[in-house]
Design an enzyme around this catalytic site. Structure first.
Site, PDB file in Angstrom:
ATOM      1  N   GLY A 253       0.817  -1.206   0.000  1.00 55.44           N
ATOM      2  CA  GLY A 253       0.000   0.000   0.000  1.00 55.44           C
ATOM      3  C   GLY A 253       0.851   1.256   0.000  1.00 55.44           C
ATOM      4  O   GLY A 253       0.563   2.202  -0.711  1.00 55.44           O
ATOM      5  N   GLY A 481       1.629  -7.010   3.528  1.00 51.34           N
ATOM      6  CA  GLY A 481       2.730  -7.676   2.841  1.00 51.34           C
ATOM      7  C   GLY A 481       4.000  -7.613   3.664  1.00 51.34           C
ATOM      8  O   GLY A 481       5.033  -8.177   3.289  1.00 51.34           O
ATOM      9  N   THR A 482       3.906  -6.925   4.794  1.00 57.10           N
ATOM     10  CA  THR A 482       5.088  -6.648   5.604  1.00 57.10           C
ATOM     11  C   THR A 482       5.511  -7.810   6.483  1.00 57.10           C
ATOM     12  O   THR A 482       6.668  -7.873   6.895  1.00 57.10           O
ATOM     13  CB  THR A 482       4.797  -5.442   6.506  1.00 57.10           C
ATOM     14  OG1 THR A 482       3.548  -5.701   7.170  1.00 57.10           O
ATOM     15  CG2 THR A 482       4.668  -4.165   5.709  1.00 57.10           C
ATOM     16  N   ILE A 647      14.058  -6.410  17.007  1.00 60.90           N
ATOM     17  CA  ILE A 647      13.619  -6.973  15.730  1.00 60.90           C
ATOM     18  C   ILE A 647      12.964  -8.333  16.005  1.00 60.90           C
ATOM     19  O   ILE A 647      13.572  -9.230  16.586  1.00 60.90           O
ATOM     20  CB  ILE A 647      14.821  -7.115  14.776  1.00 60.90           C
ATOM     21  CG1 ILE A 647      15.440  -5.734  14.505  1.00 60.90           C
ATOM     22  CG2 ILE A 647      14.402  -7.793  13.468  1.00 60.90           C
ATOM     23  CD1 ILE A 647      14.472  -4.665  14.022  1.00 60.90           C
ATOM     24  N   LYS A 651      14.187 -11.724   8.964  1.00 60.50           N
ATOM     25  CA  LYS A 651      13.977 -11.820   7.515  1.00 60.50           C
ATOM     26  C   LYS A 651      12.982 -10.778   7.002  1.00 60.50           C
ATOM     27  O   LYS A 651      13.278 -10.035   6.058  1.00 60.50           O
ATOM     28  CB  LYS A 651      13.478 -13.225   7.159  1.00 60.50           C
ATOM     29  CG  LYS A 651      13.455 -13.507   5.674  1.00 60.50           C
ATOM     30  CD  LYS A 651      13.018 -14.941   5.424  1.00 60.50           C
ATOM     31  CE  LYS A 651      13.856 -15.561   4.331  1.00 60.50           C
ATOM     32  NZ  LYS A 651      13.674 -17.022   4.278  1.00 60.50           N
ATOM     33  N   THR A 652      11.815 -10.711   7.645  1.00 56.50           N
ATOM     34  CA  THR A 652      10.813  -9.753   7.158  1.00 56.50           C
ATOM     35  C   THR A 652      11.292  -8.320   7.414  1.00 56.50           C
ATOM     36  O   THR A 652      11.012  -7.415   6.628  1.00 56.50           O
ATOM     37  CB  THR A 652       9.438  -9.985   7.816  1.00 56.50           C
ATOM     38  OG1 THR A 652       9.584  -9.973   9.235  1.00 56.50           O
ATOM     39  CG2 THR A 652       8.834 -11.308   7.388  1.00 56.50           C
ATOM     40  N   GLN A 656      11.844  -5.461   4.653  1.00 55.77           N
ATOM     41  CA  GLN A 656      11.227  -4.128   4.711  1.00 55.77           C
ATOM     42  C   GLN A 656      12.252  -3.034   4.423  1.00 55.77           C
ATOM     43  O   GLN A 656      12.002  -2.109   3.656  1.00 55.77           O
ATOM     44  CB  GLN A 656      10.625  -3.883   6.099  1.00 55.77           C
ATOM     45  CG  GLN A 656       9.274  -4.511   6.305  1.00 55.77           C
ATOM     46  CD  GLN A 656       8.288  -3.980   5.317  1.00 55.77           C
ATOM     47  OE1 GLN A 656       7.938  -2.805   5.332  1.00 55.77           O
ATOM     48  NE2 GLN A 656       7.852  -4.819   4.404  1.00 55.77           N
ATOM     49  N   GLU A 723       9.212   2.274   7.080  1.00 58.30           N
ATOM     50  CA  GLU A 723       9.387   3.646   6.585  1.00 58.30           C
ATOM     51  C   GLU A 723      10.775   4.198   6.895  1.00 58.30           C
ATOM     52  O   GLU A 723      11.353   4.930   6.095  1.00 58.30           O
ATOM     53  CB  GLU A 723       8.280   4.516   7.182  1.00 58.30           C
ATOM     54  CG  GLU A 723       6.937   4.025   6.678  1.00 58.30           C
ATOM     55  CD  GLU A 723       5.742   4.673   7.324  1.00 58.30           C
ATOM     56  OE1 GLU A 723       5.482   4.348   8.494  1.00 58.30           O
ATOM     57  OE2 GLU A 723       5.077   5.475   6.670  1.00 58.30           O
TER      58      GLU A 723
HETATM   59 MO1  MOS Z   1       2.387   4.433   5.734  1.00 55.56          MO
HETATM   60  S1  MOS Z   1       2.599   6.103   4.553  1.00 55.56           S
HETATM   61  O1  MOS Z   1       1.595   5.058   7.111  1.00 55.56           O
HETATM   62  O2  MOS Z   1       1.506   3.340   4.861  1.00 55.56           O
END
Ligand code: MOS
Length: 760
Positions: A253, A481-482, A647, A651-652, A656, A723
């Site tokens: 997303g 998907g995270t 963490i 892996k995930t 990311q 992010e």
């Molecule tokens: Mo993030 S921009 O809060 O999906």
């Protein structure tokens, strides 16, 4: 010799004490996604994959002007076409599909309801919806809707002029920059620009709306099923209990799916009107107009410093464009007030109205373009001071958030810089432009800092231990998907020793107990404490059953002397092997299951956490290769060090961050949405013309986590991550470009034309 590389980190802040908790090795393991097989075999259903008997198809018609009004809509030809059932326009929709005034619903993306009136504010704005028996019939009908406009000149100017400024405000202020900046011995005063970027997740938006006469079921791709439900109940005017939102799998997303977009209300309205399920997909082209974007930003940075690199004054005055109907601020000052120690600081913001669709958060909203400006200006300051850019940052590190005088719950920015420098081999960098070579290639090395907020929202979770040896754990959050499915299973496994493949995680359904929106990298931190509590509660009820069932080896024992590990109940002071598999105890009691509930509040309700400033930090080190013979630039190596709390899954988490770094390469070198100044049409609205970084553009990326738990984020100390991996990448690249070529690019993306002035 750069001494800072080997200096001990003696300034680590006194950390608040977390409840001591040592997790089992499943926490931090490099575990593949438990939903991976469903995805790789095509069995995972995304929104547009749902099909129902009697389902029909909607295709939206977009405006071909960006400004003005609709003079007339002629649907007569479309309505006569084969299979056509309905053509919705502003003339027959009969209801404003918007959150009514005074209703506190949730966050919607556009204030104006779809097809609400004849006013056009951006190219591609929906002006009609054709619905037909087949997709092809609906497409043909949409093409046959004839709209006439009274168009006015579109304003999509990329210069965010003073004359157009609206909603000015001061975001953060301390000291007096007006006097501190002009009197500073060393000054930087530059303006940085980031272009519009369009979210391009692989999965395009879609809604399948099913109306059964009283209830809506909406199959969505949303990063927040609960928010989507709340907004759609208000928009559609039905009680919340009459809507269910399902979003089991999401093909990413990046913020574009945080809040509802107009197609969702249109699909639901058509479904109710026709009494049939309606599938409405947003095309890739429509994704460039109708489901948000990261707005253009223009940021003036002023930094004053002493000759030995101590910041005296820091000023960021930024603007972002927004749509006519919505004031969507891009919070470019997200990290500025606390990243460095500086006595005089001011951050101001403003918006500029343009004929574009509503902007919306895009990965690391605000901080990512904001740090492009802040960290670029820091690099320019380092050059001016003839100081190593890592050293400059270390000299201005702070252990107090000077914007509110709170200590950081856990800040290890300095260690990120030091660890990154060591891993990258930064000590070998020679500062002169074009001084580092690899054969015919010129190497550039750049660095930038990263920061992104940390936090925790409220969450519930339900955990059920079942007599068939499985566990069901559920919450109305979702996995974009995270790896949310996987980390939730890891928590249950950590607390019970039940293997992950016996744990059935159910997410992405608003009818489950409430869970957080997958946004702001907070879902992991939010849902984990609730899952832990729910698991413990389920175990408690299991132990009660075990001690109350005659014939149980634990009959009439005190539950506080018992424990569960390896999936077996046993005396707390004896090993797991001595115990009884939990499912045997449930069977013995003739009980199908033992259920527990977890609930945790957000940090806003946490009086301890409120006393701390909570953020993730990071450092990005980038090498670029510049080939002056053919004017080719490539990012050739990245080292990224992340201070993102504990963490949960190596892996995930790595996935990311590496993915975010690739996105950062796209941001620095490729991505920009270009609006045609004549009519406001985004002219590169497709994957051929809008460039995103792909595998071929991705260099070796070394992702390293400090893995230090944040004591203010619960027993596990896990922050969400994702992010943070994008923050700092673009300014590290432009710093590296400067180091290689002597060209300072202040307006992204870096283009070949910029580099023709290369000194190397
Ligand atoms: Mo993030 S921009 O809060 O999906």
């Amino acid at each position: 010799m750069l001494t800072y590389l080997f200096e001990p980190d003696d300034a680590t802040p006194a950390k608040p004490q977390a409840a001591p908790y040592t997790p089992s090795p499943i926490i931090g393991a490099s575990l593949a996604r438990i939903d991976g097989p469903l995805k790789t075999t095509g069995r995972a259903s995304y929104a547009a994959d749902y099909n129902f008997p009697r389902m029909v198809y909607g295709v939206a018609v977009g405006s071909t002007v960006a400004n003005g009004t609709i003079r007339s809509v002629d649907t007569s030809a479309a309505k006569k076409m084969p299979g056509v059932l309905l053509v919705l326009t502003h003339e027959n929709i009969n209801a404003a599909l918007r959150v009514p005034n005074g209703v506190r619903a949730g966050r919607n993306s556009e204030t104006r309801g779809p097809l609400e009136d004849n006013i056009i504010g951006y190219w591609g704005q929906y002006v009609a919806l054709a619905v037909a028996e087949t997709f092809e019939q609906a497409q043909a009908a949409a093409a046959a809707v004839h709209v006439q406009y009274d168009g006015k000149q579109a304003n999509v100017s990329t210069v965010l002029d003073d004359a157009d400024v609206t909603s000015s405000r001061t975001n953060s202020k301390r000291g007096d920059t007006d006097s501190a900046f002009p009197s500073s011995p060393v000054q930087i005063d530059e303006t940085y620009v980031t272009p519009v970027e369009t979210h391009n997740p692989m999965e395009m938006h879609a809604t399948v709306a099913v109306w059964d006469g009283s209830k809506f079921t909406l199959y969505e791709c949303t990063q927040g099923v609960v928010n989507h439900l709340n907004v759609m109940a208000a928009v559609l005017g039905v009680p919340k209990e009459n809507i269910q939102v399902i979003s089991r799998f999401i093909g990413s997303g990046f913020g574009g799916k945080l809040f509802p977009w107009p197609h969702s209300a249109l699909a639901a309205t058509a479904s109710r009107r026709l009494n049939r399920p309606v599938k409405l997909s947003v095309s890739r082209k429509q994704m460039f107009t109708s489901v948000g974007h990261r707005p253009r930003t223009q940021q003036r940075m002023r930094i004053g410093a002493t000759p030995d690199g101590k910041l005296l004054s820091l000023q960021q005055d930024y603007r972002n464009h927004t749509s006519l109907g919505d004031n969507v601020g891009e919070n470019c000052g997200e990290a500025t007030p606390f990243l460095y120690s500086v006595a005089n600081l001011q951050v101001t913001s403003a918006m500029v109205k343009r004929n574009v669709g509503a902007p919306t958060p895009m990965r690391g909203p605000g901080a990512v373009p904001g740090l492009f400006a802040v960290e670029s200006a820091m690099d320019e300051l380092a050059v001016k001071l003839k100081m190593d850019p890592v050293e400059l940052r270390l000299r201005n590190d702070t252990l107090t958030d000077e914007s509110n005088n709170k200590p950081f719950s856990s800040r290890h920015y300095k260690e990120c810089l030091q660890t990154g420098a060591e891993k990258f081999g930064w000590a070998r960098r020679t500062p002169a432009i074009g001084s580092m070579r690899k054969g015919d290639l010129v190497l550039g090395w750049g660095v930038a800092g990263a920061s992104w907020g940390a936090g925790r929202g409220g969450s519930d979770a339900t955990v059920t231990l079942k007599s068939d040896g499985t566990v069901r754990v559920s919450s109305a959050t979702q996995d974009p998907g995270t790896g949310t499915y996987t980390v939730v299973a890891q928590i249950v496994s950590d607390r019970t020793g039940i293997p992950v493949d016996k744990i059935d995680v159910v997410l992405g359904d608003s009818s489950l107990v409430p869970g957080p929106t997958s946004g702001g990298s907070t879902a992991t931190a939010s849902v984990i404490p609730a899952v832990a509590q729910g698991t413990d509660d389920a175990v408690k009820s299991l132990l009660t059953i075990a001690t109350q069932t005659s014939g149980s080896p634990f009959f009439q024992q005190d539950t506080t002397t018992l424990a569960i590990s390896g999936g077996r109940v046993h005396a707390a002071d004896k090993p797991s092997q001595s115990g009884t598999p939990y499912q045997d105890l449930l069977k013995l009691a003739n009980t199908g299951e033992a259920t527990g509930k977890g609930h945790t509040g957000g940090v806003g309700s946490d009086t301890d956490a409120r006393n701390y400033s909570m953020h993730s930090f990071g450092a990005q080190f980038v090498e670029v290769e510049w080939d002056p013979g053919i004017a080719r630039l490539r990012a050739s190596r990245v080292v990224t060090v992340i201070d993102g709390g504990r963490i949960i899954n190596q892996k995930t988490a790595t996935n990311q961050i590496a993915g975010a770094v690739v996105m950062g390469i796209g941001m620095a070198l490729m991505e920009q949405t270009i609006y045609d100044p004549r009519n406001g049409h985004p002219i590169n609205d497709n994957f051929a013309d809008y460039l995103v970084a792909t595998n071929a553009d991705a260099p070796p990326i070394d992702v390293h986590f400090l893995d230090i738990p944040d004591p203010m984020l619960g027993q596990y100390g896990a922050r969400g991550i994702g992010e943070i991996g994008l923050a700092g990448v673009a300014p590290a690249i432009t710093a590296a470009v400067y180091h290689a070529t002597g060209v300072r690019v202040r307006s992204l993306p870096v283009r070949i034309e910029d580099l023709l002035a290369s000194e190397a």
